[in-house]
Design an enzyme around this catalytic site. Structure first.
Site, PDB file in Angstrom:
ATOM      1  N   ASP A  50       0.957  -1.208  -0.028  1.00 33.84           N
ATOM      2  CA  ASP A  50       0.157  -0.213   0.042  1.00 33.84           C
ATOM      3  C   ASP A  50       0.846   1.472   0.070  1.00 33.84           C
ATOM      4  OD1 ASP A  50      -3.140  -0.815   0.367  1.00 33.84           O
ATOM      5  OD2 ASP A  50      -1.915  -2.241   1.771  1.00 33.84           O
ATOM      6  N   ASP A  86      -0.772  -2.813  -4.392  1.00 29.38           N
ATOM      7  CA  ASP A  86      -1.002  -1.398  -4.048  1.00 29.38           C
ATOM      8  C   ASP A  86      -0.045  -0.362  -4.112  1.00 29.38           C
ATOM      9  OD1 ASP A  86      -3.477  -2.686  -4.237  1.00 29.38           O
ATOM     10  OD2 ASP A  86      -4.058  -2.261  -2.200  1.00 29.38           O
ATOM     11  N   ASN A 121      -5.020  -5.303  -6.225  1.00 29.18           N
ATOM     12  CA  ASN A 121      -6.043  -4.796  -6.824  1.00 29.18           C
ATOM     13  C   ASN A 121      -5.992  -3.446  -7.520  1.00 29.18           C
ATOM     14  OD1 ASN A 121      -6.120  -3.561  -4.169  1.00 29.18           O
ATOM     15  ND2 ASN A 121      -8.410  -3.033  -4.936  1.00 29.18           N
ATOM     16  N   HIS A 122      -5.117  -2.589  -6.925  1.00 26.43           N
ATOM     17  CA  HIS A 122      -4.871  -1.271  -7.753  1.00 26.43           C
ATOM     18  C   HIS A 122      -3.813  -1.303  -8.889  1.00 26.43           C
ATOM     19  CE1 HIS A 122      -6.844   1.598  -4.943  1.00 26.43           C
ATOM     20  NE2 HIS A 122      -6.936   0.622  -3.945  1.00 26.43           N
TER      21      HIS A 122
END
Length: 169
Positions: A50, A86, A121-122
């Site tokens: 992230d 991410d 997912n990003h």
């Protein structure tokens, strides 16, 4: 810039960081290969996720974990850096973060270590055209180049081809 891929061994990219005037260099890989999905247990691991285009946070985490030095050189020996998705979206230095990961892969291998960049997912969203969290800077950049954003990471770009070799979660 656009460059001829046949000249890839001669191409040396200078990438800007979050620190004004500070850069690192990237040599393009001779060959891109699909990642394995299983590895032997590493002597040590450093796991991050992230980052979302925040080069400053990424740099500071890698420095604090003694994965890199101030010159962006690999200092983690035979350790494994695991990047669990991410790294795209929100921040203004997604491309710079990706080039650093790209460069660290080869540096880690030379030292007996490894960089595992696993797409989250990003990454998949951006590569598939779902840009709802994309920093406006990238939409503007693509528009100025008169291309769709997805083109920047498609199978015709170096980063796009490289991303397609990665595992997903």
């Amino acid at each position: 810039d656009s460059m001829v891929l046949a000249d890839r061994k001669k191409i040396l990219l200078k990438v800007h960081t979050d620190i004004p005037g500070k850069t690192f260099q990237v040599t393009l890989k001779d060959k891109l290969t699909t990642e394995k999905s299983e590895y032997k247990k590493a002597s040590r691991q450093f796991v991050i996720s992230d980052i979302e285009g925040n080069f400053d946070a990424f740099r500071k985490l890698l420095l604090a974990g003694k994965v890199i030095d101030e010159k962006f050189e690999w200092t983690y020996g035979d350790g494994h850096l695991v990047l669990a998705g991410d790294f795209f979206d929100r921040g203004s230095q997604v491309t710079e973060v990706l080039w650093l990961i790209y460069a660290l892969e080869d540096k880690a291998k030379k030292a007996g270590g490894y960089v595992h960049f696993v797409l989250g997912n990003h990454e998949i969203m951006n590569m598939s055209g779902d840009l709802r969290y994309l920093n406006e800077k990238y939409k503007t950049s693509a528009a100025l180049m008169n291309v769709k954003f997805e083109t920047l990471y498609d199978e015709h770009s170096e980063l796009g081809r490289w991303l397609r070799t990665k595992n997903i979660m």
